[in-house]
Design a protein around this motif. Structure first.
Motif: not given
Length: 405
Positions: A82-99
């Motif tokens: 996130r601090l490198q500019g990756v948005d939450y939607a991209t992180i979630a699409a990669q399987g990140g976030g609460i998943a």
């Protein structure tokens, strides 16, 4: 066994104020406060022990009324992304976030979850916390929600700590229910809650009312099921948008509505009428770099009690210090030190339904208190971080969390 704790000043936090007793003494009997007042008026009594507190300021034990203490893994790499500019939607699409936390929590054994949660609990205890709430919500199916809640109960049984367990199965949509939110709400309301309640694992029920979680109508079904089981409710509400979840929570007599950045005046009025506590979470506000402040002036104007909590969780508030949250509440939310301390004592107790036994220094309540080596209670919010010298008493007995590591 009766004990006397003397040579101190007491900020009793009665009525949510410092309510100071200068040159105070406290008499405890077993696990309760028997008497508190000026030392000069200390009644004669047979005592088994005396403790000189060296002029310390005594406050109620701190109460962390909103935590997600039990979880698997961590999300530090996502924090870096996130601090490198990756948005939450991209992180979630990669399987990140609460998943990602759900996967890690499901994969962990009960003993593994207990060990990691215990370490986090000890951090809070070293900070003066004697009572905390633990939410589930990273299992999202019956076996794993049960596993999390069993860990919460185990923490309360094995540590000198009062633990309130909250079922937050309506936290997010599990992957196996993708596109079937109503079916999952039925699973929570009609299967999970009755089973977990019957097993004695739930003290309250929570839900996340938000556009990326559950609608007010879906939350209401969860609340109705909780009511049928005689369970009180709480709600994550108005964090990212205004859905008037706080008004819904108030209608069901919720102990608290939490986050509340997008709270409206009509929501505040509903909470005031219902006696619902506003739980503010400066750690999440800070970590998410939010800019919309909760409506503090409205809450004050309408007399809604304001609690402060860590929101300890792996994604949006990896906070291991409740006292740091008091400082953040003052700096970020413009609370006074007195308001912030009330928010982690008297009002936090009310947010957990424990106001009859916890949160203030009064005869009849549990003998949970902290003797701080400070010159004034405002120092608890003034110092940013660090470990203030203190003595912690829980249920009438001295506790040294450092020896429990």
């Amino acid at each position: 066994m009766r004990q006397v704790w003397r040579n101190c000043h007491a900020a009793t936090m009665a009525q949510g104020k410092y309510s100071v007793i200068e040159r105070a003494a406290i008499v405890t009997r077993e696990n309760r406060i028997e008497w508190i007042g000026p030392e000069a008026t200390l009644p004669p009594a047979d005592v088994a022990g005396e403790h000189d507190l060296g002029g310390a300021w005594v406050t109620p034990g701190l109460i962390d009324c909103h935590t997600h203490l039990v979880f698997g893994g961590d999300r530090s790499l996502e924090f870096e992304q996130r601090l490198q500019g990756v948005d939450y939607a991209t992180i979630a699409a990669q399987g990140g976030g609460i998943a990602s936390t759900v996967r890690a929590t499901r994969a962990a054994s009960e003993d593994e979850l207990y060990a990691s949660a215990r370490r986090r609990a000890l951090h809070l205890m070293r900070d003066g916390v004697t009572t905390l709430e633990v939410k589930s919500g990273y299992g999202l199916d019956l076996p794993n929600e049960r596993k999390m809640l069993r860990v919460a109960r185990r923490l309360g049984q094995t540590l000198p700590l009062t633990v309130s367990a909250t079922c937050l199965a309506a936290h997010a949509l599990p992957p196996e229910y993708a596109g079937r939110a109503d079916d999952y709400v039925d699973e929570v309301a009609r299967r999970m809650l009755p089973v977990l309640a019957a097993e004695g694992l739930i003290d309250a029920v929570d839900a996340f009312c938000e556009h990326l979680a559950f609608t007010p109508a879906q939350v209401e079904r969860v609340f109705q099921a909780a009511g049928e089981l005689g369970l009180p409710v709480k709600l994550h509400a108005e964090q990212l948008s205004s859905l008037h979840g706080a008004t819904l929570a108030a209608r069901y007599g919720a102990w608290s509505a939490d986050h509340l950045e997008y709270l409206t005046e009509s929501d505040v009025l509903a909470m005031a009428q219902a006696g619902t506590v506003a739980v503010l979470l400066p750690g999440a506000f800070y970590a998410l770099r939010e800019t919309k402040l909760p409506p503090i002036d409205l809450l004050r104007r309408h007399g809604v009690p304001i609690a402060i909590s860590s929101d300890l969780n792996p994604g949006t508030s990896p906070a291991l210090s409740l006292r740091l949250m008091l400082s953040m509440a003052c700096t970020l939310f413009r609370l006074t030190p007195e308001e912030s301390l009330a928010g982690a004592t008297a009002h936090a107790a009310k947010a957990l339904g424990l106001q009859a036994t916890h949160g203030t220094l009064e005869a009849g309540k549990y003998a949970d208190f902290v003797a701080w080596e400070v010159r004034h209670p405002a120092e608890l919010a003034y110092w940013i971080g660090g470990d203030l010298p203190k003595r912690v008493v829980r249920h009438g007995a001295l506790v040294d969390a450092a020896t429990l590591a």
